[in-house]
Design a protein around this motif. Structure first.
Motif, PDB file in Angstrom:
ATOM      1  N   LYS A  52       0.932  -1.168  -0.027  1.00  0.00           N
ATOM      2  CA  LYS A  52      -0.019  -0.026  -0.009  1.00  0.00           C
ATOM      3  C   LYS A  52       0.819   1.295  -0.014  1.00  0.00           C
ATOM      4  O   LYS A  52       1.836   1.573   0.742  1.00  0.00           O
ATOM      5  CB  LYS A  52      -1.118   0.222   1.106  1.00  0.00           C
ATOM      6  N   VAL A  53       0.728   2.147  -0.901  1.00  0.00           N
ATOM      7  CA  VAL A  53       1.392   3.353  -0.972  1.00  0.00           C
ATOM      8  C   VAL A  53       0.655   4.727  -0.643  1.00  0.00           C
ATOM      9  O   VAL A  53      -0.513   4.726  -1.293  1.00  0.00           O
ATOM     10  CB  VAL A  53       2.201   3.287  -2.402  1.00  0.00           C
ATOM     11  N   LEU A  54       1.298   5.439  -0.324  1.00  0.00           N
ATOM     12  CA  LEU A  54       0.600   7.007  -0.119  1.00  0.00           C
ATOM     13  C   LEU A  54       1.732   7.855  -0.795  1.00  0.00           C
ATOM     14  O   LEU A  54       2.926   7.901  -0.487  1.00  0.00           O
ATOM     15  CB  LEU A  54       0.681   7.450   1.459  1.00  0.00           C
ATOM     16  N   TYR A  55       1.054   8.540  -1.906  1.00  0.00           N
ATOM     17  CA  TYR A  55       1.834   9.240  -2.966  1.00  0.00           C
ATOM     18  C   TYR A  55       1.299  10.671  -2.621  1.00  0.00           C
ATOM     19  O   TYR A  55       0.064  11.165  -2.912  1.00  0.00           O
ATOM     20  CB  TYR A  55       1.362   8.584  -4.114  1.00  0.00           C
ATOM     21  N   LEU A  56       2.299  11.662  -2.294  1.00  0.00           N
ATOM     22  CA  LEU A  56       2.011  12.907  -2.072  1.00  0.00           C
ATOM     23  C   LEU A  56       2.491  13.661  -3.293  1.00  0.00           C
ATOM     24  O   LEU A  56       3.623  13.600  -3.699  1.00  0.00           O
ATOM     25  CB  LEU A  56       2.701  13.487  -0.968  1.00  0.00           C
ATOM     26  N   GLY A  57       1.635  14.492  -3.958  1.00  0.00           N
ATOM     27  CA  GLY A  57       1.993  15.387  -5.054  1.00  0.00           C
ATOM     28  C   GLY A  57       1.886  14.432  -6.429  1.00  0.00           C
ATOM     29  O   GLY A  57       2.744  14.188  -7.065  1.00  0.00           O
ATOM     30  N   ALA A  58       0.827  13.836  -6.421  1.00  0.00           N
ATOM     31  CA  ALA A  58       0.592  12.859  -7.442  1.00  0.00           C
ATOM     32  C   ALA A  58       0.450  13.542  -8.743  1.00  0.00           C
ATOM     33  O   ALA A  58       0.453  12.786  -9.972  1.00  0.00           O
ATOM     34  CB  ALA A  58      -0.966  12.279  -7.275  1.00  0.00           C
ATOM     35  N   ALA A  59       0.180  14.789  -8.821  1.00  0.00           N
ATOM     36  CA  ALA A  59       0.034  15.656 -10.274  1.00  0.00           C
ATOM     37  C   ALA A  59      -0.878  14.992 -11.161  1.00  0.00           C
ATOM     38  O   ALA A  59      -1.993  14.508 -10.727  1.00  0.00           O
ATOM     39  CB  ALA A  59       1.227  15.703 -10.823  1.00  0.00           C
ATOM     40  N   ASN A  60      -0.699  14.760 -12.390  1.00  0.00           N
ATOM     41  CA  ASN A  60      -1.615  14.157 -13.274  1.00  0.00           C
ATOM     42  C   ASN A  60      -1.522  12.748 -13.434  1.00  0.00           C
ATOM     43  O   ASN A  60      -2.225  12.224 -14.175  1.00  0.00           O
ATOM     44  CB  ASN A  60      -1.556  14.827 -14.768  1.00  0.00           C
ATOM     45  N   GLY A  61      -0.803  11.870 -12.743  1.00  0.00           N
ATOM     46  CA  GLY A  61      -0.909  10.702 -12.582  1.00  0.00           C
ATOM     47  C   GLY A  61       0.072   9.767 -13.463  1.00  0.00           C
ATOM     48  O   GLY A  61       0.045   8.604 -13.236  1.00  0.00           O
ATOM     49  N   THR A  62       1.066  10.391 -13.969  1.00  0.00           N
ATOM     50  CA  THR A  62       2.061   9.575 -14.646  1.00  0.00           C
ATOM     51  C   THR A  62       2.805   8.684 -13.997  1.00  0.00           C
ATOM     52  O   THR A  62       2.655   7.489 -14.346  1.00  0.00           O
ATOM     53  CB  THR A  62       3.031  10.739 -15.507  1.00  0.00           C
ATOM     54  N   THR A  63       3.627   8.918 -12.965  1.00  0.00           N
ATOM     55  CA  THR A  63       4.277   8.096 -12.055  1.00  0.00           C
ATOM     56  C   THR A  63       3.256   7.107 -11.325  1.00  0.00           C
ATOM     57  O   THR A  63       3.291   6.145 -10.858  1.00  0.00           O
ATOM     58  CB  THR A  63       5.106   8.794 -11.175  1.00  0.00           C
ATOM     59  N   VAL A  64       2.117   7.793 -10.715  1.00  0.00           N
ATOM     60  CA  VAL A  64       1.095   7.166 -10.000  1.00  0.00           C
ATOM     61  C   VAL A  64       0.612   5.871 -10.875  1.00  0.00           C
ATOM     62  O   VAL A  64       0.483   4.843 -10.156  1.00  0.00           O
ATOM     63  CB  VAL A  64      -0.133   8.130  -9.720  1.00  0.00           C
ATOM     64  N   SER A  65       0.311   6.033 -12.236  1.00  0.00           N
ATOM     65  CA  SER A  65      -0.008   4.897 -12.734  1.00  0.00           C
ATOM     66  C   SER A  65       0.952   3.713 -12.621  1.00  0.00           C
ATOM     67  O   SER A  65       0.517   2.642 -13.103  1.00  0.00           O
ATOM     68  CB  SER A  65      -0.464   5.503 -14.308  1.00  0.00           C
TER      69      SER A  65
END
Length: 203
Positions: A52-65
């Motif tokens: 499970k990951v908490l991602y701060l500063g997700a922006a438009n989701g490039t790395t999040v994806s």
């Protein structure tokens, strides 16, 4: 992590930012993603299916994806409304992304929505980056990892990047955080550094 030759990739639906496909996998571009750059120039915790990951500063989701292609769930926090629109579209196609419109400097606002996580990832362009990641460490389980993507010019444009880097390391260590890895992200990102940490609670 999945590599095809020397190329970092992830599996999942493509077309998020016009990324190339290679043998059915999405090419994870290190020039578009600081996390991908870290995997190529330094040492970084492996992303695993049960994480499970908490991602701060997700922006438009490039790395999040790409992260979502590897892990169980990503809590993606973004403050600006325009990139949030793109993030919502990414989340629509990946059911394990939980988009949260909130200010990462005020974790109490989204605390009811986030469970304990294995990885805390912070990529926020604000002067108090170290303080933000310390505040959000309440979500990180003991033995988990914290990755701070330091944008030195956002912290203090008047200081040399090397001094901002060292100041940030000092702040983290003085808060009881253990530094595992600290490295610059050149040649992929200039004046950006990655700091990988572990934490013993409470901070």
């Amino acid at each position: 992590m999945i590599h095809i030759g020397e190329v970092l990739v992830s599996k999942g639906e493509g077309g998020v930012y016009g990324e190339r496909m290679l043998d059915g996998y999405r090419v994870w571009d290190p020039y578009r993603s600081k996390l991908a750059a870290l995997y190529l120039v330094g040492t970084c915790p492996e992303l695993k299916p049960d994480m499970k990951v908490l991602y701060l500063g997700a922006a438009n989701g490039t790395t999040v994806s790409h992260v979502a292609d590897y892990v169980e769930v990503v809590y993606a926090v973004e403050f600006a409304s325009r990139p949030m629109q793109d993030l919502l579209e990414v989340a629509r196609r990946r059911k394990n992304i939980m988009p949260i419109l909130a200010d990462a400097s005020s974790p109490e606002h989204y605390a009811p929505l986030v469970e304990t996580v294995d990885l805390l990832y912070q990529d926020v362009a604000q002067p108090d980056q170290a303080a933000i990641v310390i505040r959000n460490s309440i979500f990180l389980k003991t033995g988990g990892h914290l990755i701070l993507m330091l944008k030195t010019r956002s912290v203090d444009i008047r200081k040399k990047p090397e001094l901002v880097f060292q100041d940030t390391l000092d702040i983290l260590m003085s808060s009881g955080i253990t530094i595992c890895e600290s490295t610059w992200l050149a040649p992929y990102h200039q004046d950006h550094a990655a700091i990988v940490c572990t934490i013993k609670h409470p901070v």
